[in-house]
Motif scaffolding. Structure first.
Motif, PDB file in Angstrom:
ATOM      1  N   THR B  18       0.831  -1.201   0.000  1.00 53.11           N
ATOM      2  CA  THR B  18       0.000   0.000   0.000  1.00 53.11           C
ATOM      3  C   THR B  18       0.864   1.249   0.000  1.00 53.11           C
ATOM      4  O   THR B  18       1.696   1.416   0.874  1.00 53.11           O
ATOM      5  CB  THR B  18      -0.891   0.034   1.261  1.00 53.11           C
ATOM      6  OG1 THR B  18      -1.667  -1.142   1.303  1.00 53.11           O
ATOM      7  CG2 THR B  18      -1.811   1.237   1.229  1.00 53.11           C
ATOM      8  N   MET B  25      -5.337   1.208  -0.383  1.00 48.65           N
ATOM      9  CA  MET B  25      -5.267  -0.157   0.085  1.00 48.65           C
ATOM     10  C   MET B  25      -6.351  -1.032  -0.545  1.00 48.65           C
ATOM     11  O   MET B  25      -6.247  -2.252  -0.563  1.00 48.65           O
ATOM     12  CB  MET B  25      -5.474  -0.102   1.600  1.00 48.65           C
ATOM     13  CG  MET B  25      -5.199  -1.334   2.358  1.00 48.65           C
ATOM     14  SD  MET B  25      -5.179  -0.858   4.090  1.00 48.65           S
ATOM     15  CE  MET B  25      -6.399  -1.926   4.734  1.00 48.65           C
ATOM     16  N   ALA B  60      -7.045   3.025   6.989  1.00 54.35           N
ATOM     17  CA  ALA B  60      -6.358   1.771   6.679  1.00 54.35           C
ATOM     18  C   ALA B  60      -6.197   0.895   7.922  1.00 54.35           C
ATOM     19  O   ALA B  60      -6.392  -0.324   7.859  1.00 54.35           O
ATOM     20  CB  ALA B  60      -4.988   2.064   6.068  1.00 54.35           C
TER      21      ALA B  60
END
Lengths: 185, 203
Positions: B18, B25, B60
């Protein structure tokens, strides 16, 4: 003691930052001003690294701040502080997942928080841009309004390149800027 | 234990792949979790994202915790989040130790100046693309501008600003919704901070 302080600082950041990407930036820059732990310039360098390396920007920034202050374990502690609130909160609400996000209170609050968080990011980002492009401070107005012309030129070039080459990864622009910096400044 | 190791390793890979945060992501999650391992479905991912956005913390990290919890409980949640931050950790530690030494070298200084200018341009571009996603209506614009003014001029912790926006802005959106559904019945008095905003809305 620095570890505890660092953990607590990043725990708060993890608890109050909303969104992704640069959401932690205003908090880190406020923390830097309050504690004097890191300089504004160091934050910009950290951003360059955080945007050009794998991993979420927020996590990268936390690790970097921790490392700058207290080396390896500083990085560990800051990152753990950042993720602790997320883990606790998600575990708590995972059980009531279906009702949580559609709950009116949550929905309205976050509807308001999104532009609010963006406002914070804007102020922090503009602060950084001013510090980079007006390196002599605002008192040097006589000096061509304090603008560093070569930097301003490079800024505009890179900015318009980004608008044209949207699919390119930030790392290329940062490397390009570094190369120009090496040749020109 | 095998499940947990697998979970950990999967998130190490996702963390290493990522760049950026949040939405960067998404494609990796789809490939690793939905297509390759079939642990979760596409719908699950969207669900996690909408919750990840509606909870404090970095999106994330929130999503990683979520998937881990879904897969194997509290321990899974911790394991997958740690897996996700591990690559950042090593890469940043390595680079930080190098870059923090660079201050002494003059040539490195000029590279760093160039890089800082590049970061400034990157920030400008990020702000531009964020603005469309973050400000969706007049109330949003008002909140955005108020936050900018307060954060720029008042030396106050962002924490208080976020809390203030939640306390004042949340009820405001609720009131606005009520006003829209019952146009004819007068709504309850909004908080003072949003008073000017209300007149704009009703025009």
């Amino acid at each position: 003691v620095i570890y505890l302080q660092l953990y607590w600082e990043f725990f708060q950041i993890g608890l109050f930052s909303v969104g992704g990407g640069l959401a932690t930036l205003p908090f880190i820059s406020a923390m830097a001003q309050r504690t004097g732990w890191i300089t504004q310039q160091r934050i910009v360098d950290m951003l360059a690294v955080a945007e050009s390396t794998p991993g979420a920007i927020g996590v990268n920034l936390a690790t970097y701040t921790g490392w700058t202050l207290a080396n390896f374990f500083g990085g560990v502690v800051a990152t753990l502080g950042l993720i602790t609130p997320s883990i606790i909160i998600i575990i708590l609400i995972a059980r009531i997942l279906q009702t949580f996000e559609s709950h009116p209170t949550v929905r309205y609050t976050f509807q308001a928080l999104r532009p609010g968080a963006f406002g914070l990011i804007t102020v922090a980002a503009v602060g950084i841009m001013v510090a980079v492009l007006f390196p002599w401070g605002s008192d040097q107005i006589a000096n061509g309004f304090g603008i560093d012309l070569p930097r301003m030129t490079l800024f505009l070039i890179v900015f318009f390149m980004m608008l044209r080459l949207k699919t390119w990864h930030p790392v290329w622009f940062i490397l390009f800027s570094g190369l120009v910096g090496y040749l020109v400044f | 234990l095998n499940t947990q190791l697998d979970l950990f390793w999967t998130f190490v890979k996702i963390g290493a792949g990522t760049f950026g945060g949040g939405y960067a992501m998404l494609p990796l999650l789809e490939r690793e979790l939905v297509e390759k391992r079939q642990w979760i479905t596409q719908d699950n991912i969207l669900e996690y994202y909408s919750v990840g956005q509606s909870t404090p913390g970095i999106i994330a990290v929130n999503v990683s915790t979520f998937v881990g919890y879904h897969r194997s409980g509290v321990f899974g949640a911790i394991i997958s989040t740690l897996g996700f931050v591990l690559p950042s950790f090593f890469i940043i530690s390595l680079l930080a130790s190098i870059i923090n030494q660079l201050d002494q070298i003059p040539q490195a200084q000029s590279v760093l100046i160039g890089i800082r200018v590049g970061v400034a341009a990157l920030l400008a571009q990020t702000l531009l693309s964020f603005s469309k996603k973050s400000i969706k209506d007049i109330s949003g614009l008002f909140i955005f501008l108020s936050v900018c003014v307060v954060a720029w001029f008042v030396p106050i912790s962002p924490i208080w600003i976020i809390l203030g926006v939640a306390v004042l802005g949340g009820p405001w959106y609720w009131i606005r919704k009520k006003l829209k559904t019952h146009r004819n019945t007068p709504g309850p008095k909004p908080p003072t901070k949003n008073q000017t905003n209300q007149t704009q809305e009703e025009r």
